[in-house]
Design a protein around this motif. Structure first.
Motif, PDB file in Angstrom:
ATOM      1  N   PHE A   1       0.830  -1.206   0.000  1.00  0.00           N
ATOM      2  CA  PHE A   1       0.000   0.000   0.000  1.00  0.00           C
ATOM      3  C   PHE A   1       0.868   1.262   0.000  1.00  0.00           C
ATOM      4  O   PHE A   1       0.653   2.187  -0.782  1.00  0.00           O
ATOM      5  N   ASP A   2       1.871   1.282   0.860  1.00  0.00           N
ATOM      6  CA  ASP A   2       2.761   2.449   0.940  1.00  0.00           C
ATOM      7  C   ASP A   2       3.596   2.593  -0.330  1.00  0.00           C
ATOM      8  O   ASP A   2       3.787   3.701  -0.839  1.00  0.00           O
ATOM      9  N   TYR A   3       4.083   1.486  -0.839  1.00  0.00           N
ATOM     10  CA  TYR A   3       4.964   1.515  -2.010  1.00  0.00           C
ATOM     11  C   TYR A   3       4.232   2.016  -3.253  1.00  0.00           C
ATOM     12  O   TYR A   3       4.707   2.909  -3.953  1.00  0.00           O
ATOM     13  N   TYR A   4       3.047   1.449  -3.537  1.00  0.00           N
ATOM     14  CA  TYR A   4       2.338   1.819  -4.760  1.00  0.00           C
ATOM     15  C   TYR A   4       1.654   3.188  -4.644  1.00  0.00           C
ATOM     16  O   TYR A   4       1.351   3.811  -5.658  1.00  0.00           O
ATOM     17  N   ALA A   5       1.462   3.653  -3.418  1.00  0.00           N
ATOM     18  CA  ALA A   5       0.960   5.022  -3.238  1.00  0.00           C
ATOM     19  C   ALA A   5       1.949   6.021  -3.817  1.00  0.00           C
ATOM     20  O   ALA A   5       1.563   7.047  -4.400  1.00  0.00           O
ATOM     21  N   LYS A   6       3.236   5.726  -3.685  1.00  0.00           N
ATOM     22  CA  LYS A   6       4.267   6.605  -4.252  1.00  0.00           C
ATOM     23  C   LYS A   6       4.276   6.515  -5.777  1.00  0.00           C
ATOM     24  O   LYS A   6       4.529   7.502  -6.473  1.00  0.00           O
ATOM     25  N   LYS A   7       3.995   5.333  -6.310  1.00  0.00           N
ATOM     26  CA  LYS A   7       4.014   5.140  -7.761  1.00  0.00           C
ATOM     27  C   LYS A   7       2.873   5.902  -8.441  1.00  0.00           C
ATOM     28  O   LYS A   7       2.993   6.286  -9.606  1.00  0.00           O
ATOM     29  N   ILE A   8       1.771   6.105  -7.727  1.00  0.00           N
ATOM     30  CA  ILE A   8       0.623   6.814  -8.296  1.00  0.00           C
ATOM     31  C   ILE A   8       1.021   8.218  -8.750  1.00  0.00           C
ATOM     32  O   ILE A   8       0.517   8.729  -9.750  1.00  0.00           O
ATOM     33  N   GLN A   9       1.924   8.830  -8.031  1.00  0.00           N
ATOM     34  CA  GLN A   9       2.323  10.204  -8.340  1.00  0.00           C
ATOM     35  C   GLN A   9       2.962  10.317  -9.724  1.00  0.00           C
ATOM     36  O   GLN A   9       2.836  11.335 -10.398  1.00  0.00           O
ATOM     37  N   ASN A  10       3.655   9.264 -10.170  1.00  0.00           N
ATOM     38  CA  ASN A  10       4.375   9.323 -11.443  1.00  0.00           C
ATOM     39  C   ASN A  10       3.601   8.700 -12.603  1.00  0.00           C
ATOM     40  O   ASN A  10       3.568   9.254 -13.701  1.00  0.00           O
ATOM     41  N   ASN A  11       2.991   7.541 -12.367  1.00  0.00           N
ATOM     42  CA  ASN A  11       2.319   6.824 -13.450  1.00  0.00           C
ATOM     43  C   ASN A  11       1.153   6.036 -12.860  1.00  0.00           C
ATOM     44  O   ASN A  11       1.226   4.822 -12.701  1.00  0.00           O
ATOM     45  N   PRO A  12       0.055   6.724 -12.531  1.00  0.00           N
ATOM     46  CA  PRO A  12      -1.015   6.083 -11.758  1.00  0.00           C
ATOM     47  C   PRO A  12      -1.655   4.877 -12.420  1.00  0.00           C
ATOM     48  O   PRO A  12      -2.042   3.938 -11.727  1.00  0.00           O
ATOM     49  N   TYR A  13      -1.782   4.876 -13.735  1.00  0.00           N
ATOM     50  CA  TYR A  13      -2.563   3.824 -14.380  1.00  0.00           C
ATOM     51  C   TYR A  13      -1.718   2.660 -14.887  1.00  0.00           C
ATOM     52  O   TYR A  13      -2.225   1.756 -15.536  1.00  0.00           O
ATOM     53  N   CYS A  14      -0.426   2.687 -14.601  1.00  0.00           N
ATOM     54  CA  CYS A  14       0.436   1.526 -14.876  1.00  0.00           C
ATOM     55  C   CYS A  14       1.104   1.094 -13.576  1.00  0.00           C
ATOM     56  O   CYS A  14       0.656   0.160 -12.932  1.00  0.00           O
ATOM     57  N   PHE A  15       2.121   1.835 -13.156  1.00  0.00           N
ATOM     58  CA  PHE A  15       2.843   1.460 -11.945  1.00  0.00           C
ATOM     59  C   PHE A  15       2.013   1.691 -10.691  1.00  0.00           C
ATOM     60  O   PHE A  15       2.290   1.097  -9.644  1.00  0.00           O
ATOM     61  N   GLY A  16       1.010   2.531 -10.764  1.00  0.00           N
ATOM     62  CA  GLY A  16       0.171   2.800  -9.603  1.00  0.00           C
ATOM     63  C   GLY A  16      -1.057   1.911  -9.505  1.00  0.00           C
ATOM     64  O   GLY A  16      -1.902   2.105  -8.634  1.00  0.00           O
ATOM     65  N   MET A  17      -1.155   0.927 -10.385  1.00  0.00           N
ATOM     66  CA  MET A  17      -2.310   0.023 -10.353  1.00  0.00           C
ATOM     67  C   MET A  17      -2.045  -1.151  -9.409  1.00  0.00           C
ATOM     68  O   MET A  17      -0.903  -1.580  -9.244  1.00  0.00           O
TER      69      MET A  17
END
Length: 308
Positions: A86-102
């Motif tokens: 949850f914490d890790y992918y929350a950071k990914k949302i900021q850069n590429n929400p619909y790929c790395f943030g999924m």
């Protein structure tokens, strides 16, 4: 002796131990992840070690790794793993929400949520129609090659037993020292190979408890397989300790702790060692090969989400 480290996402700190196996390494995510490992997607083709994220596939890997390869992985408490993801992918949302943030971006839909609220929403929304859904649904089982949507308890128990037979050693994150003693024995390593930097051990601190029985039910819906997996391999770890011999094991545990204490004084903090991974050297060439890899990834929920 060669090693295939089945590197599950959010499993544990493995940075130091990757340095043990430095020759002929398989590249990151190569093998078809999030699909089960396939030899056709192995790159470099002459790789004899694997320490990057792959989805375990025993039969396939045995065809393109040396016969004496040891297959080793680590699992951790499913609730702490869920929060770490949850914490890790929350950071990914900021850069590429619909790929790395999924699939976090899909569940959040632009809202701010804590992990407990996210858990309830994820239990309602996540199935195999959502790209990368498995990151919050039996993530560890998925990365070990199992179907995270499986609900048949009897079938799952059979698959756990097969997995137990296919893997040479399963480490437990919450018992890292004990696991390292067994790793040394399995791989015929030196104490300096398996010593642990104390500041990098994954102690269970700072994690939030599940708030209510409703949250517990939601978590069980999403992670019943991971819970069963963790219980099974926790038991097998202690069976291996018994087989090792309690007296001998206690002596070797003290040897490891002495080496780890020395390690703390010898090397800089892991944050200083980190740096960026150079993925360019692993990038395969050939448009046809890359198209086939992408198609395989998409067919296994590895696509990007396009909001409607």
């Amino acid at each position: 002796m060669e090693a295939a480290w089945v590197d599950k996402h959010k499993g544990s700190y493995w940075g130091h131990y990757k340095q043990i196996a430095t020759k002929n390494l398989i590249g990151p995510f190569i093998g078809g992840y999030p699909g089960r490992f396939r030899c056709v997607f192995k790159y470099p083709r002459n790789a004899t070690y694997s320490t990057w994220h792959i989805r375990f596939n025993a039969e396939e890997m045995q065809q393109c790794f040396p016969p004496d390869t040891k297959y080793i992985t680590i699992i951790r408490d499913p609730w702490t793993e869920f929060q770490s993801a949850f914490d890790y992918y929350a950071k990914k949302i900021q850069n590429n929400p619909y790929c790395f943030g999924m699939p976090q971006a899909y569940v959040l839909q632009g809202q701010n949520m804590g992990v407990n609220k996210f858990l309830l929403e994820a239990a309602k929304l996540l199935d195999n129609s959502v790209p990368w859904y498995f990151r919050f649904r039996n993530y560890q089982s998925h990365d070990l090659g199992l179907d995270p949507m499986l609900t048949d308890k009897e079938e799952f128990e059979k698959q756990i037993q097969k997995l137990d037979n296919d893997l040479d050693l399963v480490l437990i994150n919450e018992y890292m020292e004990e696991s390292m003693v067994l790793l040394k024995d399995t791989m015929c390593m030196n104490w300096t190979d398996v010593r642990i930097k104390p500041t990098k051990q994954k102690h269970i601190t700072g994690f939030k408890p599940m708030k209510t029985e409703m949250h517990q039910k939601a978590f069980l819906k999403l992670n019943s397989m991971d819970l069963a997996l963790y219980e099974h391999f926790n038991r097998t770890l202690w069976k291996r300790v018994e087989a090792y011999g309690r007296k001998r094991f206690a002596e070797d545990l003290e040897k490891l702790r002495a080496q780890s204490h020395k390690f703390k004084r010898e090397i800089p903090d892991a944050e200083d060692e980190k740096g960026e991974s150079d993925w360019s050297k692993y990038e395969p060439k050939g448009k046809e090969w890359m198209n086939a890899l992408r198609k395989y990834m998409i067919s296994n929920a590895g696509d990007c989400y396009i909001p409607t």
